[in-house]
Design a protein around this motif. Structure first.
Motif, PDB file in Angstrom:
ATOM      1  N   LEU A 112       0.833  -1.273   0.057  1.00 44.07           N
ATOM      2  CA  LEU A 112       0.128   0.038   0.028  1.00 44.07           C
ATOM      3  C   LEU A 112       0.754   1.317   0.083  1.00 44.07           C
ATOM      4  O   LEU A 112       0.196   2.039  -0.616  1.00 44.07           O
ATOM      5  N   GLY A 113       2.191   1.205   0.561  1.00 41.57           N
ATOM      6  CA  GLY A 113       2.971   2.327   0.753  1.00 41.57           C
ATOM      7  C   GLY A 113       2.392   3.152   1.759  1.00 41.57           C
ATOM      8  O   GLY A 113       1.133   2.983   2.334  1.00 41.57           O
ATOM      9  N   PRO A 114       3.415   4.003   2.310  1.00 39.77           N
ATOM     10  CA  PRO A 114       3.162   4.855   3.674  1.00 39.77           C
ATOM     11  C   PRO A 114       1.907   5.596   3.500  1.00 39.77           C
ATOM     12  O   PRO A 114       0.842   5.645   4.414  1.00 39.77           O
ATOM     13  N   GLU A 115       1.460   6.311   2.390  1.00 37.15           N
ATOM     14  CA  GLU A 115       0.279   7.200   2.298  1.00 37.15           C
ATOM     15  C   GLU A 115      -0.955   6.654   2.063  1.00 37.15           C
ATOM     16  O   GLU A 115      -1.869   7.181   2.628  1.00 37.15           O
ATOM     17  N   ASP A 116      -1.108   5.403   1.766  1.00 39.99           N
ATOM     18  CA  ASP A 116      -2.419   4.719   1.810  1.00 39.99           C
ATOM     19  C   ASP A 116      -2.677   3.596   3.038  1.00 39.99           C
ATOM     20  O   ASP A 116      -3.495   2.847   2.883  1.00 39.99           O
ATOM     21  N   SER A 117      -1.802   3.474   3.835  1.00 42.97           N
ATOM     22  CA  SER A 117      -1.593   2.429   4.979  1.00 42.97           C
ATOM     23  C   SER A 117      -2.499   2.946   6.264  1.00 42.97           C
ATOM     24  O   SER A 117      -2.729   1.907   6.983  1.00 42.97           O
ATOM     25  N   GLY A 118      -2.932   4.158   6.308  1.00 40.16           N
ATOM     26  CA  GLY A 118      -3.582   4.616   7.423  1.00 40.16           C
ATOM     27  C   GLY A 118      -4.990   4.027   7.864  1.00 40.16           C
ATOM     28  O   GLY A 118      -5.122   3.431   8.950  1.00 40.16           O
ATOM     29  N   PRO A 119      -5.827   3.842   6.854  1.00 41.40           N
ATOM     30  CA  PRO A 119      -7.168   3.085   7.209  1.00 41.40           C
ATOM     31  C   PRO A 119      -6.852   1.420   7.408  1.00 41.40           C
ATOM     32  O   PRO A 119      -7.458   1.037   8.517  1.00 41.40           O
ATOM     33  N   GLY A 172     -11.304  -2.574   2.316  1.00 38.33           N
ATOM     34  CA  GLY A 172     -11.000  -3.404   1.169  1.00 38.33           C
ATOM     35  C   GLY A 172     -11.008  -2.791  -0.090  1.00 38.33           C
ATOM     36  O   GLY A 172     -10.307  -2.978  -1.021  1.00 38.33           O
ATOM     37  N   SER A 173     -12.396  -2.092  -0.281  1.00 36.39           N
ATOM     38  CA  SER A 173     -12.185  -1.427  -1.738  1.00 36.39           C
ATOM     39  C   SER A 173     -11.102  -0.144  -1.717  1.00 36.39           C
ATOM     40  O   SER A 173     -10.878   0.069  -2.838  1.00 36.39           O
ATOM     41  N   GLY A 174     -10.728   0.321  -0.651  1.00 37.02           N
ATOM     42  CA  GLY A 174      -9.803   1.388  -0.720  1.00 37.02           C
ATOM     43  C   GLY A 174      -8.533   0.919  -1.178  1.00 37.02           C
ATOM     44  O   GLY A 174      -7.689   1.507  -1.870  1.00 37.02           O
ATOM     45  N   LEU A 175      -8.183  -0.472  -0.620  1.00 40.46           N
ATOM     46  CA  LEU A 175      -7.154  -1.251  -0.960  1.00 40.46           C
ATOM     47  C   LEU A 175      -7.138  -1.464  -2.330  1.00 40.46           C
ATOM     48  O   LEU A 175      -6.096  -1.316  -2.845  1.00 40.46           O
ATOM     49  N   ALA A 176      -7.992  -2.036  -2.793  1.00 42.43           N
ATOM     50  CA  ALA A 176      -8.157  -2.355  -4.270  1.00 42.43           C
ATOM     51  C   ALA A 176      -7.761  -1.005  -5.271  1.00 42.43           C
ATOM     52  O   ALA A 176      -6.993  -1.144  -6.151  1.00 42.43           O
ATOM     53  N   ARG A 177      -8.375  -0.010  -4.729  1.00 40.31           N
ATOM     54  CA  ARG A 177      -8.187   1.424  -5.428  1.00 40.31           C
ATOM     55  C   ARG A 177      -6.975   1.622  -5.388  1.00 40.31           C
ATOM     56  O   ARG A 177      -5.961   2.048  -6.311  1.00 40.31           O
ATOM     57  N   ALA A 178      -6.223   1.638  -4.164  1.00 42.04           N
ATOM     58  CA  ALA A 178      -4.661   1.967  -3.827  1.00 42.04           C
ATOM     59  C   ALA A 178      -3.745   0.993  -4.761  1.00 42.04           C
ATOM     60  O   ALA A 178      -2.895   1.575  -5.282  1.00 42.04           O
ATOM     61  N   LEU A 179      -4.027  -0.088  -4.663  1.00 41.95           N
ATOM     62  CA  LEU A 179      -3.240  -1.215  -5.412  1.00 41.95           C
ATOM     63  C   LEU A 179      -3.184  -0.803  -6.796  1.00 41.95           C
ATOM     64  O   LEU A 179      -2.273  -0.896  -7.446  1.00 41.95           O
TER      65      LEU A 179
END
Ligand SMILES: Nc1ncnc2c1ncn2[C@@H]1O[C@H](COP(=O)(O)OP(=O)(O)OP(=O)(O)O)[C@@H](O)[C@H]1O
Length: 586
Positions: A9-16, A82-89
């Motif tokens: 995810l990288g540091p910017e997207d791992s908060g949630p 889950g959906s945020g993870l798919a978007r970020a990936l």
């Protein structure tokens, strides 16, 4: 697994995801405490003073209510994460793909990227939505229970804690077997999918050679290998899972034996035994859930490893600001190049050199024809010019600046390509040509079409510019496709134009249209023409002969004919075949 997810995810997207983990931890601990409260509750209820049960009931009610509230938050947050993870990936995959050199995209890797973006990312979306919650609960609820047991009977608590490393060892062994087998199945599935695609694409060839009926062995072998891998996963993966379930039941049996023994020697009352038995059963249930989830987790982990290996691909080193080339001349100085091997996966080892100390200059403006036998390295020269790959040794410079020091946007704007394999998108002819310059005026569009001989095609087709080209351009003939591709390159109006076998699919009449286009562009652009046809080569300002990755002859048509070397042989051979072809046509 969590660490790999956070890395992907990288540091910017791992908060949630981190916040979800905190919620899951709270839910698992609350569940453990609620189960542990059953011990004093049952002990009091079954003891001499059942009326004292109310405070325990209130505590259990409060704890359960807290657990339900946090659990509800986990459920909704799991889906959102889950959906945020798919978007970020998807974004990270796209960013990585954009930073990779064009040469990285072999058919195998393009397919891998497609399978990661569709299958793997969707699979990983399930981790926070469905898998993480039971997994954290399967780990932390038993741990909380074991700690809480110390308040009731330290011997049982020690027995529970002592069973943890044994259960962990069995779990790691059983799931690592599943992971290894799943990796094998994954490779076999991808191989089979590739072969199915190849089989579908090669139908015209297979039918032409009468091979369609009996199928084709590569596909049969790949499907058999996939079936074998599926069977191996079931046959060899199941014993591990059964062993884990057995080990968990053995822990329950051990705890029960221990509590019964302590009841018999009088150090435990019957209500406490019942309460501890309930607690041990909850402990074993929660641990067993981990075994059931193990296979799903390991499969997700395989996807994550594949994803991280692509996300970890080194991007092309790019200059921070980029230097501006003085003009559109091109200079190769002592360029040696070997392709990285294209095994599936991201590992790459260089293969044998394709270009060997090549030095050449393309004047601006001017036409340079590159000729040579098949496999000599002509297309490779063009690829290095546009920096699809970096030279292994030596430098490629445009306008006096090393291509590695030119900003990628600037380099893209400077070089236009007509590839050997024409690629069209499934829109209209106009959409495909306008790709060269979406902001072009109708006048510019018409000029590019006229130069490429596409205007006649457009006039003849009933829907004209609005004719749909079909998937990959299949609704057009080879020659029509090539003209669309030439018009697109001309419309881009880049100062350097590379035509790689651009006239190969054209009939003699239209070939002369392209020759005329080359002649008219020769006064304003740097043209590199890789051609086997005579006319384009004959009128070029300079001809370079490439053999086995080395420039062996250079000069004008006249000079090279006078030298009587490889070019003369090429010329004589071409004159014979083209003379034969024209003679036969007339
Ligand atoms: N992506 C690649 N990965 C590995 N090797 C490659 C790749 N592309 C080309 N090669 C190899 O490099 C050599 C030169 O190929 P290249 O396409 O440059 O030759 P060419 O002179 O343009 O041939 P042709 O006239 O047949 O198009 C060949 O041996 C080819 O097999």
């Amino acid at each position: 697994m969590i660490r790999q997810l956070l890395r992907a995810l990288g540091p910017e997207d791992s908060g949630p995801l981190k916040r979800l983990l905190i919620l899951l931890t709270a839910a698992a601990v609350l569940q453990g405490v609620a189960f542990a409260l059953l011990v004093p509750l049952l002990r009091t209820l079954l003891g001499p003073d059942p009326h004292d049960v109310w405070p325990w009931l209130a505590a259990l009610g409060g704890c359960s209510a807290g657990y339900l509230a946090v659990q509800a938050a986990c459920l909704s947050s799991g889906f959102t994460v889950g959906s945020g993870l798919a978007r970020a990936l998807h974004h990270r995959l796209a960013d990585t793909a954009l930073a990779l050199p064009v040469g990285w995209f072999t058919p195998g890797r393009a397919a891998e990227l497609g399978s990661l973006a569709s299958g793997s990312v969707i699979q990983l979306m399930n981790v926070p939505a469905h898998l993480l919650r039971p997994c954290v609960a399967a780990l932390l609820t038993p741990a909380t229970l074991a700690v809480a047991t110390f308040f009731f009977d330290w011997r049982v608590a020690v027995a529970l804690l002592a069973s943890a490393p044994v259960l962990a060892a069995v779990y790691i062994w059983s799931t690592s077997v599943v992971q290894r087998l799943d990796q094998g199945r994954d490779t076999a599935s991808r191989e089979a999918a590739d072969r199915v695609l190849e089989f579908a694409r090669s139908q015209p060839v297979l039918r032409a050679f009468g091979r369609a009926a009996e199928g084709y062995t590569e596909l049969d072998d790949a499907l058999l290998a996939q079936a074998r891998a599926d069977r191996a996963l079931i046959v060899r993966g199941t014993p591990g899972l059964v062993t884990f379930a057995f080990a968990a039941r053995m822990v329950l049996a051990l705890i029960l034996a221990l509590t019964v023994e302590r009841l018999l020697d009088g150090s435990l009352t019957a209500p406490t035994l019942i309460a501890l038995a309930v607690l041990a059963a909850r402990f074993v249930d929660a641990v067993s859930a981990a075994g059931d989830l193990g296979a799903g987790l390991r499969t997700a982990q395989n996807s994550l490893e594949r994803l991280n290996s692509v996300l970890g691909e080194k991007p092309f080193p790019q200059p921070f600001a980029g230097q501006r080339p003085a003009d559109a001349s091109v200079l190769f100085s002592g360029v040696t190049f070997a392709y990285p091997s294209t095994d599936r996966g991201s590992e790459s080892h260089p293969s044998a050199p394709v270009l060997d100390a090549v030095t050449l200059r393309l004047p601006a403006p001017g036409v340079t024809a590159l000729v040579g036998p098949s496999g000599a390295g002509k297309t490779t020269v063009a690829r290095l010019l546009a920096r699809f790959f970096d030279a292994t040794e030596g430098t490629v410079a445009i306008g006096g600046v090393d291509v590695r020091d030119i900003h990628p946007d600037q380099l893209t704007a400077m070089v236009s390509f007509v590839f050997q394999d024409v690629f069209l998108f499934g829109g209209t002819i106009e959409d495909n040509v306008r790709l060269g310059d979406p902001a072009a005026t109708d006048e510019q569009l018409r000029r590019a079409a006229a130069l490429a001989g596409l205007d006649r095609v457009v006039t003849e087709l009933p829907d004209g510019w609005a004719t749909r080209v079909g998937e990959g351009g299949t609704a057009l003939s080879g020659g029509q496709r090539q003209r669309v591709s030439i018009a697109r390159a001309v419309l881009k109006d880049a100062p350097i134009l590379v035509l790689d076998e651009a006239t190969a699919a054209l009939d003699p009449e239209n070939e002369s249209v392209v020759d005329a286009a080359v002649s008219s562009l020769a006064h304003e652009k740097t043209l590199l023409v890789i051609a086997h046809r005579l006319r384009t080569v004959q009128t070029a300002d300079q001809i370079l002969v490439l053999e086995d990755g080395r420039i062996t002859e250079r000069g004008t048509h006249r000079e090279l004919l006078a030298a009587g070397g490889t070019y003369t042989a090429f010329w004589q051979q071409r004159t014979t075949t083209e003379g034969w072809r024209l003679g036969a046509a007339s």
